[in-house]
Design a protein around this motif. Structure first.
Motif, PDB file in Angstrom:
ATOM      1  N   ASP A 440     -19.281   4.484 -26.640  1.00 45.06           N
ATOM      2  CA  ASP A 440     -17.849   4.515 -26.306  1.00 45.06           C
ATOM      3  C   ASP A 440     -17.566   3.676 -25.061  1.00 45.06           C
ATOM      4  O   ASP A 440     -16.616   2.904 -25.014  1.00 45.06           O
ATOM      5  N   PHE A 441     -18.401   3.883 -24.044  1.00 43.43           N
ATOM      6  CA  PHE A 441     -18.212   3.147 -22.788  1.00 43.43           C
ATOM      7  C   PHE A 441     -18.296   1.658 -23.025  1.00 43.43           C
ATOM      8  O   PHE A 441     -17.466   0.888 -22.538  1.00 43.43           O
ATOM      9  N   LYS A 442     -19.316   1.266 -23.816  1.00 46.11           N
ATOM     10  CA  LYS A 442     -19.508  -0.143 -24.106  1.00 46.11           C
ATOM     11  C   LYS A 442     -18.311  -0.714 -24.851  1.00 46.11           C
ATOM     12  O   LYS A 442     -17.973  -1.878 -24.711  1.00 46.11           O
ATOM     13  N   ASN A 443     -17.663   0.149 -25.635  1.00 44.87           N
ATOM     14  CA  ASN A 443     -16.503  -0.308 -26.397  1.00 44.87           C
ATOM     15  C   ASN A 443     -15.218  -0.294 -25.558  1.00 44.87           C
ATOM     16  O   ASN A 443     -14.126  -0.385 -26.090  1.00 44.87           O
ATOM     17  N   GLY A 444     -15.372  -0.092 -24.274  1.00 47.75           N
ATOM     18  CA  GLY A 444     -14.190  -0.200 -23.403  1.00 47.75           C
ATOM     19  C   GLY A 444     -13.617   1.136 -22.952  1.00 47.75           C
ATOM     20  O   GLY A 444     -12.672   1.180 -22.166  1.00 47.75           O
ATOM     21  N   LYS A 445     -14.166   2.239 -23.467  1.00 46.68           N
ATOM     22  CA  LYS A 445     -13.646   3.524 -22.992  1.00 46.68           C
ATOM     23  C   LYS A 445     -14.301   3.884 -21.660  1.00 46.68           C
ATOM     24  O   LYS A 445     -15.250   4.657 -21.592  1.00 46.68           O
ATOM     25  N   THR A 446     -13.821   3.246 -20.597  1.00 43.91           N
ATOM     26  CA  THR A 446     -14.482   3.420 -19.299  1.00 43.91           C
ATOM     27  C   THR A 446     -14.483   4.871 -18.829  1.00 43.91           C
ATOM     28  O   THR A 446     -15.307   5.287 -18.032  1.00 43.91           O
ATOM     29  N   LYS A 447     -13.484   5.637 -19.322  1.00 42.15           N
ATOM     30  CA  LYS A 447     -13.412   7.024 -18.878  1.00 42.15           C
ATOM     31  C   LYS A 447     -14.607   7.857 -19.336  1.00 42.15           C
ATOM     32  O   LYS A 447     -14.861   8.932 -18.808  1.00 42.15           O
ATOM     33  N   ALA A 448     -15.316   7.329 -20.308  1.00 48.27           N
ATOM     34  CA  ALA A 448     -16.452   8.066 -20.843  1.00 48.27           C
ATOM     35  C   ALA A 448     -17.500   8.331 -19.774  1.00 48.27           C
ATOM     36  O   ALA A 448     -18.278   9.286 -19.853  1.00 48.27           O
ATOM     37  N   ILE A 449     -17.467   7.486 -18.749  1.00 46.31           N
ATOM     38  CA  ILE A 449     -18.468   7.648 -17.689  1.00 46.31           C
ATOM     39  C   ILE A 449     -18.362   9.024 -17.021  1.00 46.31           C
ATOM     40  O   ILE A 449     -19.347   9.612 -16.577  1.00 46.31           O
ATOM     41  N   GLY A 450     -17.124   9.536 -16.997  1.00 49.99           N
ATOM     42  CA  GLY A 450     -16.887  10.842 -16.386  1.00 49.99           C
ATOM     43  C   GLY A 450     -17.728  11.921 -17.025  1.00 49.99           C
ATOM     44  O   GLY A 450     -18.270  12.793 -16.342  1.00 49.99           O
TER      45      GLY A 450
END
Ligand code: ZN
Lengths: 480, 456
Positions: A440-450
């Motif tokens: 998800d993060f790699k696909n641009g969902k930066t919020k996934a890092i949370g």
């Protein structure tokens, strides 16, 4: 636009904190049974001799110095002669001719404007007894008198008529209280009567230099009541003057419940006090060294502290809260000596510290946490040893037990993990365990890092330094 | 000499030597005191227990304005009819620890305020030397008939010395501060001092030693500086000019005083008249200050905490009724005078004026005492008044004596001769705390003056 401006002067009686009375060795402690703390002197029995309490003189000088007064070259006492049943000797010993201090002032800020209120004088006198009636004064068949209070040392502080509103009067009184508390001469409790205030109130046409007829307002037993009482009296006088009437110079009582002032019925109006020097009291010549020692023993006063704390960059609100209580200000200063972040410190003191004190109904002096311990705790937060959030938990424990921050942190296992080596291992584990989130993060969902940070925190039972975790995860995700 | 004619003083003397038993003393002393009281109306209260304990014991009386725990203290006033003080005056405590035994409390002008008439609410004391005349005080009468070695009393404007003079006795008013005033119900704090009336100078010297010294309960009391005897090689006496122009000065007193001056000349004592313009101001100055202080000092007699009370419709009514009923006429006059001279409008003209006079008198006396060892004056302008004579507000009895009170100086009166049957005293005033020299000089006058002894 108002046509009249109020002219207000205050007369404030303050009980001094001496352990014994002004002219005898009877105790001054509050709460004894009636007439338990009396002797031949404070009862005015025939043949008694007054014995001046030097400590009271010292406190009066202390108060005078704190109010920027000049100290009299000779401190002597006069008799104010009048008859009343609460007055054992038929005269009150006071300082009529040579008050202890004269020509002082109090600086204060009213709605952002600096004001200087001049102190005309401060003098010592003895308190009188207390009348005890059954029920209403007029309906009571007998009066009883408790002389425990008779002879307790008071100072009366008289201002010049420099106050211009009820609010100013209230602010002045609060400032005066702060100063006297700093000086340590009185506990200034209006509710218990150790601070009492009468106000002289008059009105004059705006811009006029003349003084109108004044009334003396009594029976105001709190700061709020001083402001309200004076407000009501100003309104009353305004109405009279607007209608072209005259204000009768008289003594008026503030009726707190009804919110109005009433003229007092006075049977003993003949106010010829026949003041003359008390022949039984030997004058005290305060020598210069003694006065200098008293001056040196005064703590730093509120105005000077205000200037200094403001200089540290604290906002006015913080400065006002901290300096309003000498003990709190001392606490702040002591902590500040080893912790330099002025604002962080004031946040903690005004926030956590005052909250815990209030919750426990405690004074600053009763706190088990020392300023040094608080400073040490805040340093640990700054160094990342614990998080700000757990610091609050640690502080509560310190407050309850008096233990050092380190001891509490160790006990509770709250040490924050900032070691990036250890955190990297955990981060690798979490990344490996959550491939979907990583995708998800790699696909641009930066919020996934949370989510991943949360997992690391979970693994470390909340002890990881979240900023460090964030940084490590971000690096790893961007690089893999 | 049979034992039946012995005085109390003699009985105690024998007791101290072991020649009289304690039992005998306990029986005889109260009998004699009763005779004295019946004859001269000298006591207000007498002791009930006459066991003086281990000898030596010296019988004494105290004026009834000096507080005692063992006997009532009335000040000779109905106001304090049954008043019992919870403490004893420090001076009497000291006297007791030196062996003085208190026989009773003696009559005095109500609250000590009078012109030395010895008239109280209770009685008027007769002069043992002439029963048509006043004694001035019960203490003087008792000492005059050998009823006691010492009569402790107060001296505000000279009452102690005046009554000693009326009865042919020695009367000593010490320096202000030498003797504790705690327990003295004084009417004029700045003038009053505890002193002693004795038959002779030696007894006064002894009694003074017993009551002197600092008292932690009277801050005005002081440690006396060591006696510096300036008079070892003779002394010089100043006689204030104008002493013989005082109104009311009797020919008898004037002649006795002149005789004393010649006596001093024979003894080669230098006695010079010195300029002094204040004699006409002494009485009025002392009266204004005394009455101002009295008005305030006697304000505690309000019926609230002790003493007599009349009930009233309200508080002020109670005060007025109580003070009207239980103060005597003379006291009320004096308090009214005090209220007048210290009231707002009169303060400057009267009280301050008197204070200024006082300062001037003090300065002048101290200046004279720089050059001279003592001042010499008659004690009073006249001898003991008759029972019928009454006194006005200011009758000038204190014209010579009040000087010492205004200046806080020690003064002593000794008998110097007679005017008919009545004794005439002369007075020496000394430097502050110079009582030793003062009493030595008084002793010289006493030896030269000669006295008659009167027995009950
Ligand atoms: Zn007391």
């Amino acid at each position: 636009m108002k046509r009249f401006e109020p002219v207000i002067g205050l007369e404030v009686h303050v009980e001094l904190l001496t352990e014994t009375k002004l002219f005898c060795r009877c105790a001054t402690a509050f709460g004894a049974l009636p007439n338990e703390q009396v002797c031949e002197i404070c009862l005015g029995l025939p043949g008694h001799r007054p014995l001046l309490n030097k400590k009271a003189v010292e406190y009066a000088i202390r108060a005078a110095l704190a109010l920027n007064c000049e100290i009299a070259e000779q401190i002597d006492f006069d008799r104010k002669n009048y008859f009343y049943c609460d007055l054992p000797k038929g005269y009150q010993i006071s300082q009529f001719f040579n008050p202890t201090g004269t020509n002082g002032y109090v600086d204060m800020v009213v709605n952002g404007t600096a004001r200087r209120i001049r102190i005309r004088q401060i003098h010592m006198e003895e308190d009188v007894g207390k009348l005890v009636h059954q029920g209403e004064i007029m309906g009571s068949a007998t009066s009883r008198v408790d002389f425990n209070r008779a002879g307790i040392p008071l100072v009366e502080i008289v201002t010049q008529p420099d106050l211009r509103s009820a609010e100013e009067a209230r602010i002045f009184l609060q400032k005066l209280r702060t100063i006297l508390l700093y000086a340590g001469v009185s506990d200034c409790k209006m509710e218990e009567g150790s601070m009492r205030c009468d106000a002289n109130v008059s009105l004059r046409p705006v811009g006029s230099g003349m003084l109108g007829n004044k009334t003396e307002l009594k029976n105001m037993n709190s700061f709020r009541s001083v402001q309200r009482g004076i407000e009501h009296e100003i309104e009353r006088q305004e109405e009279i003057l607007e209608e072209g009437g005259h204000v009768i110079p008289e003594t008026r009582h503030f009726d707190e419940n009804r919110g109005l002032t009433r003229a007092m019925r006075s049977k003993f109006q003949a106010a010829d006090y026949r003041c003359f020097p008390d022949p039984n009291i030997i004058p005290v010549i305060p020598d210069k060294d003694w006065v200098a020692r008293i001056r040196e023993s005064l703590p730093e006063m509120p105005d000077s502290r205000t200037a200094r704390l403001t200089g540290l960059g604290l906002p006015p609100y913080d400065v006002e809260i901290i300096t309003s209580d000498r003990e709190l200000a001392d606490f702040y200063d002591a902590a500040c000596a080893s912790y330099r972040e002025a604002k962080t410190l004031s946040n903690w003191i005004m926030g956590e510290f005052v909250r815990l004190l209030n919750a426990g109904g405690m004074k600053v002096s009763e706190s088990r946490v020392t300023p040094g311990q608080l400073a040490a705790l805040l340093a640990l937060v700054d160094n990342g040893v614990i998080s700000g959030k757990s610091a609050k938990e640690v502080f509560e424990e310190m407050f309850a037990t008096g233990k050092d921050a380190e001891a509490v942190i160790t006990e509770k296992g709250l040490t924050q993990i900032s070691d990036s080596g250890e955190l990297e291992k955990i981060a690798n584990k979490v990344i490996a365990a959550n491939p979907a989130v990583v995708a998800d993060f790699k696909n641009g969902k930066t919020k996934a890092i949370g989510f991943l940070v949360g997992q690391v925190m979970k693994e470390t039972r909340g002890q990881a330094n979240p900023q460090v975790v964030n940084k490590i995860l971000a690096e790893k995700l961007n690089n893999c | 000499m049979t034992r039946d004619n012995l005085t109390v003083k003699e009985l105690f003397c024998l007791y101290n030597r072991g020649a009289v038993t304690r039992e005998e003393l306990k029986v005889k002393v109260p009998e004699i005191l009763e005779v004295i009281d019946n004859r001269y109306h000298a006591f207000i209260s007498r002791a009930t227990d006459f066991d003086p304990g281990v000898p030596p014991a010296y019988p004494c009386v105290a004026a009834d304005n000096i507080c005692t725990e063992s006997l009532n203290t009335t000040c000779g006033s109905e106001m304090l009819l049954d008043y019992r003080s919870p403490f004893t005056a420090s001076a009497l405590d000291k006297a007791r620890s030196s062996g003085f035994f208190l026989l009773g409390k003696t009559n005095l002008d109500e609250f000590g305020i009078g012109d030395c008439t010895g008239r109280s609410f209770f009685k008027t004391t007769f002069n043992p030397l002439s029963q048509d005349h006043l004694a001035g005080s019960g203490a003087a009468a008792v000492v005059a008939v050998g009823g006691a070695v010492a009569g402790f009393a107060s001296d505000a404007r000279g009452g102690l010395r005046q009554s000693a003079s009326f009865c042919g006795l020695t009367g000593l008013k010490p320096t202000y501060g030498r003797v504790s005033r705690r327990g003295l119900i004084e009417y004029a704090s700045s003038l009053d001092q505890v002193g002693v009336i004795t038959a002779g100078v030696d007894d006064a010297t002894f009694a003074l030693r017993c009551i002197s010294g600092p008292d932690s309960k009277d801050p005005a009391s002081q440690e006396s500086p060591p006696d510096q005897d300036s008079t070892a090689s003779g002394f010089r006496v100043a006689v204030p000019e104008g002493w013989d122009r005082v109104s009311g000065l009797s020919a008898g007193v004037k002649s006795v005083f002149n005789k004393t001056l010649s006596l001093l000349a024979e003894l080669k004592v230098e006695a010079a008249e010195v300029p002094f313009s204040y004699l006409p101001l002494v009485s009025i100055t002392a009266a204004i200050i005394g009455a101002t202080e009295a008005f305030s000092n006697l304000a505690n007699y309000d019926g609230v905490r002790f003493g007599k009370r009349m009930s009233g419709d309200h508080l002020q009514d109670m005060y007025v009724k109580t003070r009207t009923a239980f103060f005597g006429r003379r006291v009320k006059e004096f308090l009214t005078f005090g209220a007048f001279v210290s009231s707002g409008g009169n303060y400057r003209e009267y009280f301050l004026w008197a204070q200024q006079n006082r300062g001037a008198i003090q300065r002048r006396l101290m200046a004279i005492l720089k050059d001279y060892d003592f001042l010499l004056l008659p004690t009073l302008p006249f001898t003991a008044p008759t029972l019928a004579e009454s006194s006005g507000l200011v009758n000038g009895a204190d014209v010579y004596t009040a000087l010492a009170n205004l200046a806080g100086l020690p003064a002593v009166t000794v008998p110097a001769g007679f005017d008919g049957r009545l004794p005439v005293g002369v007075q020496l005033i000394g430097r502050p705390f110079a009582e030793a020299a003062l009493l030595k000089a008084a002793k010289l006058l006493e030896e030269q003056g000669g006295r008659e002894v009167v027995a009950p």
